[in-house]
Design a protein around this motif. Structure first.
Motif, mmCIF file in Angstrom:
data_model
loop_
_atom_site.group_PDB
_atom_site.id
_atom_site.type_symbol
_atom_site.label_atom_id
_atom_site.label_comp_id
_atom_site.label_asym_id
_atom_site.label_seq_id
_atom_site.Cartn_x
_atom_site.Cartn_y
_atom_site.Cartn_z
ATOM 1 N N THR A 1 -0.005 4.991 -4.743
ATOM 2 C CA THR A 1 -0.449 5.981 -5.717
ATOM 3 C C THR A 1 -0.478 5.345 -7.108
ATOM 4 O O THR A 1 0.271 4.402 -7.400
ATOM 5 C CB THR A 1 0.488 7.202 -5.764
ATOM 6 O OG1 THR A 1 1.775 6.794 -6.264
ATOM 7 C CG2 THR A 1 0.665 7.793 -4.378
ATOM 8 N N ARG A 2 -1.299 5.892 -7.968
ATOM 9 C CA ARG A 2 -1.404 5.370 -9.333
ATOM 10 C C ARG A 2 -0.171 5.709 -10.167
ATOM 11 O O ARG A 2 0.088 5.072 -11.179
ATOM 12 C CB ARG A 2 -2.671 5.915 -9.999
ATOM 13 C CG ARG A 2 -3.952 5.440 -9.313
ATOM 14 C CD ARG A 2 -5.204 5.947 -9.997
ATOM 15 N NE ARG A 2 -6.393 5.575 -9.242
ATOM 16 C CZ ARG A 2 -6.983 4.390 -9.316
ATOM 17 N NH1 ARG A 2 -6.503 3.473 -10.146
ATOM 18 N NH2 ARG A 2 -8.049 4.123 -8.588
ATOM 19 N N TYR B 1 -5.630 2.760 -2.427
ATOM 20 C CA TYR B 1 -5.261 2.186 -3.720
ATOM 21 C C TYR B 1 -4.023 1.336 -3.501
ATOM 22 O O TYR B 1 -2.958 1.848 -3.139
ATOM 23 C CB TYR B 1 -4.972 3.289 -4.748
ATOM 24 C CG TYR B 1 -4.521 2.747 -6.095
ATOM 25 C CD1 TYR B 1 -5.435 2.166 -6.974
ATOM 26 C CD2 TYR B 1 -3.177 2.822 -6.477
ATOM 27 C CE1 TYR B 1 -5.022 1.668 -8.197
ATOM 28 C CE2 TYR B 1 -2.756 2.320 -7.696
ATOM 29 C CZ TYR B 1 -3.677 1.747 -8.551
ATOM 30 O OH TYR B 1 -3.270 1.248 -9.775
ATOM 31 N N THR C 1 -2.017 -2.385 -5.029
ATOM 32 C CA THR C 1 -2.007 -3.430 -6.044
ATOM 33 C C THR C 1 -1.116 -4.596 -5.623
ATOM 34 O O THR C 1 -0.330 -4.495 -4.673
ATOM 35 C CB THR C 1 -1.486 -2.879 -7.375
ATOM 36 O OG1 THR C 1 -0.077 -2.583 -7.250
ATOM 37 C CG2 THR C 1 -2.235 -1.608 -7.776
ATOM 38 N N THR D 1 -1.490 13.128 -13.588
ATOM 39 C CA THR D 1 -2.652 12.666 -14.347
ATOM 40 C C THR D 1 -2.630 13.266 -15.741
ATOM 41 O O THR D 1 -2.858 12.567 -16.747
ATOM 42 C CB THR D 1 -3.955 13.068 -13.628
ATOM 43 O OG1 THR D 1 -3.976 12.461 -12.343
ATOM 44 C CG2 THR D 1 -5.171 12.621 -14.425
ATOM 45 N N ASP E 1 0.864 0.991 -20.146
ATOM 46 C CA ASP E 1 1.481 1.859 -19.161
ATOM 47 C C ASP E 1 2.997 1.752 -19.205
ATOM 48 O O ASP E 1 3.711 2.728 -19.041
ATOM 49 C CB ASP E 1 0.972 1.490 -17.767
ATOM 50 C CG ASP E 1 0.954 2.693 -16.839
ATOM 51 O OD1 ASP E 1 0.949 3.823 -17.370
ATOM 52 O OD2 ASP E 1 0.941 2.489 -15.621
#
Length: 289
Positions: free
Chosen positions: A22-23, A59, A61, A150, A272
């Motif tokens: 997840t982001r 997603y 990374t 978000t 971030d």
């Protein structure tokens, strides 16, 4: 994140709700914590990987890979790693009872602390009525939570531009909803009651993204939090004392310094990191259950 700080040594570390995939996952903070800690036992108390989200859209990374590699390296070094899948990584419940690359997969566990006290280790979704009886509503709530995260990122981006520090809008919203507060209380009572029914001294769980350590129903209830909003871990010291570690808050100043030293080719990651800095002092003192 690289550091020259002396490593912290714990008897046991408990982590849950990392939500790789997840982001919102703070893999950067988790890697920093793991690189600066050593332990004899590591309990992964569910929702390490977010299968729900990955099924909807992929997603992944390099930092997520690094988290997995670091945990497997710990197992190779002799750390006793136990993985208790949760509802978001329920696909791994098909592997319960197996050992994969040195990681044992179990439905639940009982941990005996250094002082002889025994604790139930369980993710906790079994005691969440929404998960247990209405999975559709659970997925709907997961979708709403994603939107809250978000909104939280957008909100804090605006605060940064105005010169204000990070403040968790998503956590504040949860605290304002009376039904959410009641649900957390019911969850805590249910888990504590189950541990008491089994004749145990307490319970360690995750699931609700709400780090806590307090006496409930005469036993010690401990929730290790998450690595999406709060970046918290539960640790056991050599003498059997437990402590909640708020990693983002404890390292607020060092994260600022690391952000300033970031390579200019990584502006998004640096921004971030800054967004996760929380001003209030929410650290918890070590407590004996």
């Amino acid at each position: 994140m690289q550091t020259t700080d002396t490593k912290r040594r714990y008897r046991t570390i408990f982590l849950s709700d990392i939500h790789l995939g997840t982001r919102g996952c703070r893999a950067d903070f988790l890697l920093d914590f793991l690189s600066r800690a050593e332990c004899e036992r590591l309990f992964l108390v569910g929702d390490v990987v977010d299968g729900w989200r990955l099924r909807k859209s992929w997603y992944w990374t390099e930092e997520f890979d690094e988290v997995v590699r670091h945990i497997l390296a710990m197992a190779r070094r002799g750390v006793e790693v136990t993985y208790i899948p949760g509802n978001h990584d329920e696909m791994f419940r098909d592997w319960l009872g197996l050992e994969v690359a040195g990681v044992k997969l179990e439905r639940e566990a009982v941990h005996e602390a250094a002082d002889g006290r025994r604790y139930l280790i369980i993710h906790g979704d079994e005691f969440d009525g929404v998960i247990r009886y209405a999975k559709f509503l659970a997925h709907l709530g997961d979708w709403a939570y994603d939107w809250a995260l978000t909104l939280n990122r957008v909100f804090n981006a605006a605060r940064r531009r105005l010169g204000y520090p990070y403040w968790s809008l998503s956590q504040w919203l949860k605290r304002q909803v009376k039904e959410a507060v009641k649900a957390i209380d019911r969850f805590e009572v249910a888990l504590a009651t189950e541990a008491k029914r089994r004749g145990l001294d307490g319970v360690v769980c995750g699931h609700i993204h709400h780090a806590e350590m307090r006496t409930v129903q005469g036993v010690m209830y401990m929730n290790d939090g998450d690595w999406v909003e709060s970046c918290t871990a539960l640790v056991e010291h050599a003498d059997g004392k437990f402590e909640l570690i708020d990693w983002a808050e404890e390292n607020r100043l060092s994260f600022w310094r690391q952000m300033e030293r970031r390579n200019a080719s990584q502006p998004t990651v640096a921004a971030d990191v800054l967004a996760r800095v929380q001003p209030p002092d929410t650290r918890r003192a070590p407590a004996r259950p």
